[in-house]
Write a protein that holds these residues in place. Structure first.
Motif, PDB file in Angstrom:
ATOM      1  N   SER A  15     -26.222  51.203  61.774  1.00 11.67           N
ATOM      2  CA  SER A  15     -27.118  52.213  62.008  1.00 11.67           C
ATOM      3  C   SER A  15     -26.391  53.222  62.827  1.00 11.67           C
ATOM      4  CB  SER A  15     -28.349  51.822  62.584  1.00 11.67           C
ATOM      5  OG  SER A  15     -28.094  51.127  63.788  1.00 11.67           O
ATOM      6  N   PRO A  16     -25.619  53.987  62.211  1.00  8.64           N
ATOM      7  CA  PRO A  16     -24.941  55.096  63.038  1.00  8.64           C
ATOM      8  C   PRO A  16     -25.936  56.401  63.314  1.00  8.64           C
ATOM      9  CG  PRO A  16     -24.118  55.263  60.526  1.00  8.64           C
ATOM     10  CD  PRO A  16     -25.059  53.992  60.683  1.00  8.64           C
ATOM     11  N   ARG A  17     -26.780  56.532  62.500  1.00 10.33           N
ATOM     12  CA  ARG A  17     -27.860  57.573  62.597  1.00 10.33           C
ATOM     13  C   ARG A  17     -28.457  57.658  64.189  1.00 10.33           C
ATOM     14  NH1 ARG A  17     -26.720  56.581  58.109  1.00 10.33           N
ATOM     15  NH2 ARG A  17     -26.332  57.691  56.255  1.00 10.33           N
ATOM     16  N   SER A  18     -29.018  56.289  64.383  1.00 10.79           N
ATOM     17  CA  SER A  18     -29.707  56.345  65.888  1.00 10.79           C
ATOM     18  C   SER A  18     -28.636  56.663  67.001  1.00 10.79           C
ATOM     19  CB  SER A  18     -30.185  54.900  65.975  1.00 10.79           C
ATOM     20  OG  SER A  18     -28.981  53.918  65.973  1.00 10.79           O
ATOM     21  N   SER A  19     -27.377  56.310  66.762  1.00  9.80           N
ATOM     22  CA  SER A  19     -26.113  56.682  67.820  1.00  9.80           C
ATOM     23  C   SER A  19     -26.229  58.285  67.791  1.00  9.80           C
ATOM     24  CB  SER A  19     -24.895  56.016  67.543  1.00  9.80           C
ATOM     25  OG  SER A  19     -25.140  54.482  67.784  1.00  9.80           O
ATOM     26  N   GLN A  20     -25.820  58.705  66.526  1.00  5.70           N
ATOM     27  CA  GLN A  20     -25.560  60.296  66.515  1.00  5.70           C
ATOM     28  C   GLN A  20     -27.036  60.877  67.129  1.00  5.70           C
ATOM     29  OE1 GLN A  20     -25.297  60.771  62.387  1.00  5.70           O
ATOM     30  NE2 GLN A  20     -23.199  60.496  62.254  1.00  5.70           N
ATOM     31  N   GLY A  21     -28.121  60.481  66.980  1.00  7.92           N
ATOM     32  CA  GLY A  21     -29.164  61.221  67.506  1.00  7.92           C
ATOM     33  C   GLY A  21     -29.168  61.194  69.253  1.00  7.92           C
ATOM     34  N   GLN A  22     -28.560  59.919  69.622  1.00  7.55           N
ATOM     35  CA  GLN A  22     -28.359  60.026  70.977  1.00  7.55           C
ATOM     36  C   GLN A  22     -27.132  60.782  71.594  1.00  7.55           C
ATOM     37  OE1 GLN A  22     -28.776  55.867  71.712  1.00  7.55           O
ATOM     38  NE2 GLN A  22     -30.891  55.888  71.226  1.00  7.55           N
ATOM     39  N   GLY A  23     -26.311  61.082  70.646  1.00  7.77           N
ATOM     40  CA  GLY A  23     -24.854  61.710  70.964  1.00  7.77           C
ATOM     41  C   GLY A  23     -24.030  60.747  71.640  1.00  7.77           C
ATOM     42  N   LYS A  24     -24.264  59.584  71.155  1.00 11.86           N
ATOM     43  CA  LYS A  24     -23.421  58.414  71.792  1.00 11.86           C
ATOM     44  C   LYS A  24     -22.452  58.181  70.612  1.00 11.86           C
ATOM     45  CE  LYS A  24     -22.929  54.008  74.057  1.00 11.86           C
ATOM     46  NZ  LYS A  24     -23.460  52.817  74.621  1.00 11.86           N
ATOM     47  N   ARG A  25     -21.171  58.147  70.928  1.00 13.12           N
ATOM     48  CA  ARG A  25     -20.167  57.885  70.218  1.00 13.12           C
ATOM     49  C   ARG A  25     -19.720  56.129  70.443  1.00 13.12           C
ATOM     50  NH1 ARG A  25     -14.560  61.045  69.479  1.00 13.12           N
ATOM     51  NH2 ARG A  25     -16.283  62.687  69.043  1.00 13.12           N
ATOM     52  N   ARG A  26     -19.721  55.346  69.577  1.00 13.34           N
ATOM     53  CA  ARG A  26     -19.494  53.893  69.747  1.00 13.34           C
ATOM     54  C   ARG A  26     -17.867  53.543  69.724  1.00 13.34           C
ATOM     55  NH1 ARG A  26     -23.651  51.175  71.463  1.00 13.34           N
ATOM     56  NH2 ARG A  26     -25.487  51.851  70.038  1.00 13.34           N
ATOM     57  N   ARG A  27     -17.364  52.807  70.518  1.00 16.79           N
ATOM     58  CA  ARG A  27     -15.976  52.587  70.759  1.00 16.79           C
ATOM     59  C   ARG A  27     -15.653  51.007  70.570  1.00 16.79           C
ATOM     60  NH1 ARG A  27     -12.471  55.062  74.222  1.00 16.79           N
ATOM     61  NH2 ARG A  27     -14.203  56.074  75.457  1.00 16.79           N
ATOM     62  N   LEU A  28     -14.709  51.036  69.291  1.00 20.52           N
ATOM     63  CA  LEU A  28     -14.184  49.650  68.806  1.00 20.52           C
ATOM     64  C   LEU A  28     -12.960  49.398  69.588  1.00 20.52           C
ATOM     65  CD1 LEU A  28     -15.647  50.620  65.770  1.00 20.52           C
ATOM     66  CD2 LEU A  28     -14.920  48.481  65.715  1.00 20.52           C
ATOM     67  N   GLY A  29     -12.672  48.190  69.991  1.00 22.15           N
ATOM     68  CA  GLY A  29     -11.252  47.791  70.558  1.00 22.15           C
ATOM     69  C   GLY A  29     -10.757  46.867  69.567  1.00 22.15           C
ATOM     70  N   PHE A  30      -9.349  47.502  69.125  1.00 21.90           N
ATOM     71  CA  PHE A  30      -8.747  46.632  67.986  1.00 21.90           C
ATOM     72  C   PHE A  30      -7.424  46.391  68.391  1.00 21.90           C
ATOM     73  CE2 PHE A  30      -5.691  46.378  64.646  1.00 21.90           C
ATOM     74  CZ  PHE A  30      -6.349  46.192  63.652  1.00 21.90           C
ATOM     75  N   LEU A  31      -7.407  44.941  68.486  1.00 24.71           N
ATOM     76  CA  LEU A  31      -6.093  44.213  69.201  1.00 24.71           C
ATOM     77  C   LEU A  31      -5.434  43.479  68.055  1.00 24.71           C
ATOM     78  CD1 LEU A  31      -4.436  43.392  71.662  1.00 24.71           C
ATOM     79  CD2 LEU A  31      -5.751  41.325  71.458  1.00 24.71           C
ATOM     80  N   ALA A  32      -3.882  43.662  67.762  1.00 26.41           N
ATOM     81  CA  ALA A  32      -3.239  43.173  66.757  1.00 26.41           C
ATOM     82  C   ALA A  32      -1.998  42.792  67.529  1.00 26.41           C
ATOM     83  CB  ALA A  32      -3.079  44.007  65.634  1.00 26.41           C
ATOM     84  N   ILE A  33      -1.382  41.534  66.842  1.00 17.72           N
ATOM     85  CA  ILE A  33      -0.060  41.044  67.486  1.00 17.72           C
ATOM     86  C   ILE A  33       0.925  41.838  66.582  1.00 17.72           C
ATOM     87  CG2 ILE A  33       1.250  39.236  67.836  1.00 17.72           C
ATOM     88  CD1 ILE A  33      -1.431  39.311  69.277  1.00 17.72           C
ATOM     89  N   GLY A  34       1.807  42.769  66.890  1.00 20.40           N
ATOM     90  CA  GLY A  34       2.653  43.175  66.070  1.00 20.40           C
ATOM     91  C   GLY A  34       3.302  44.623  66.972  1.00 20.40           C
ATOM     92  N   ASP A  35       4.203  45.365  66.254  1.00 19.20           N
ATOM     93  CA  ASP A  35       4.630  46.507  67.023  1.00 19.20           C
ATOM     94  C   ASP A  35       3.748  47.768  66.889  1.00 19.20           C
ATOM     95  OD1 ASP A  35       5.463  47.629  64.390  1.00 19.20           O
ATOM     96  OD2 ASP A  35       7.485  47.423  64.766  1.00 19.20           O
ATOM     97  N   GLY A  36       2.951  47.988  65.984  1.00 18.47           N
ATOM     98  CA  GLY A  36       2.095  48.995  65.869  1.00 18.47           C
ATOM     99  C   GLY A  36       2.653  50.229  65.576  1.00 18.47           C
ATOM    100  N   SER A  37       4.199  50.184  65.077  1.00 22.16           N
ATOM    101  CA  SER A  37       4.870  51.581  64.982  1.00 22.16           C
ATOM    102  C   SER A  37       4.139  52.156  63.764  1.00 22.16           C
ATOM    103  CB  SER A  37       6.282  51.254  64.722  1.00 22.16           C
ATOM    104  OG  SER A  37       6.477  50.374  63.596  1.00 22.16           O
ATOM    105  N   GLY A  38       3.574  53.374  64.054  1.00 22.81           N
ATOM    106  CA  GLY A  38       2.822  54.077  62.772  1.00 22.81           C
ATOM    107  C   GLY A  38       1.506  53.531  62.657  1.00 22.81           C
ATOM    108  N   LYS A  39       1.007  52.538  63.465  1.00 25.15           N
ATOM    109  CA  LYS A  39      -0.290  51.941  63.100  1.00 25.15           C
ATOM    110  C   LYS A  39      -0.361  51.493  61.473  1.00 25.15           C
ATOM    111  CE  LYS A  39      -2.492  54.365  66.902  1.00 25.15           C
ATOM    112  NZ  LYS A  39      -3.653  55.355  66.988  1.00 25.15           N
ATOM    113  N   ALA A  40       0.736  50.607  61.253  1.00 25.54           N
ATOM    114  CA  ALA A  40       0.544  50.158  59.869  1.00 25.54           C
ATOM    115  C   ALA A  40      -0.197  49.083  59.641  1.00 25.54           C
ATOM    116  CB  ALA A  40       2.006  49.994  59.493  1.00 25.54           C
ATOM    117  N   LEU A  41      -1.540  49.367  59.253  1.00 27.95           N
ATOM    118  CA  LEU A  41      -2.688  48.089  59.140  1.00 27.95           C
ATOM    119  C   LEU A  41      -2.538  47.367  57.886  1.00 27.95           C
ATOM    120  CD1 LEU A  41      -5.850  50.306  60.045  1.00 27.95           C
ATOM    121  CD2 LEU A  41      -4.420  48.884  61.897  1.00 27.95           C
TER     122      LEU A  41
END
Length: 131
Positions: free
Chosen positions: A16-42
């Motif tokens: 339900s992103p629309r309810s968050s948009q109406g309140q002006g709140k941006r949701r924050r996801l934390g993404f944790l991976a094991i690796g070097d993340g050079s270039g954020k190659a998912l």
């Protein structure tokens, strides 16, 4: 946290992103991976997850912020987890068992979502440790 509470909370956050948009709140996801993340190659599962969020109306930079942390070497994992916790994410994404276990040891209140685990035996062992 009980399974039904987790599913309901995760669904409410992701569907339900629309309810968050109406309140002006941006949701924050934390993404944790094991690796070097050079270039954020998912990997493919992680890219599919991000695409699914987009199809549900969650647009990075608009109503969603994704904080990526890549732990390389693996002994930096504790620092990466601490950095994510300090950002106050609404939900945590763990693409593998090692990341999920590290996140679970840091919080009992923030929902943790597996993106993909290829080894079923390893997944079962991880779920037993998280329970």
């Amino acid at each position: 946290m009980k399974r039904r509470e987790f599913i309901a909370g995760t669904a409410a956050l992701l569907i339900s992103p629309r309810s968050s948009q109406g309140q002006g709140k941006r949701r924050r996801l934390g993404f944790l991976a094991i690796g070097d993340g050079s270039g954020k190659a998912l990997n493919q599962a992680e890219v599919a997850f991000i695409d699914a969020l987009r199809s549900l109306g969650w647009i990075q930079g608009k109503n969603l912020t994704i904080e990526y942390r890549f732990s390389q070497p693996a002994d930096r994992l504790t620092d990466s987890v601490a950095e994510l916790m300090a950002l106050g994410p609404d939900i945590l994404i763990a693409p593998g068992p090692q990341a999920a276990i590290a996140l679970k040891s840091a919080t009992g209140t923030i929902p943790i979502v597996f993106v993909g685990v290829a080894d079923r035996k390893r997944l079962a062992a991880t779920l037993l440790r998280l329970a």
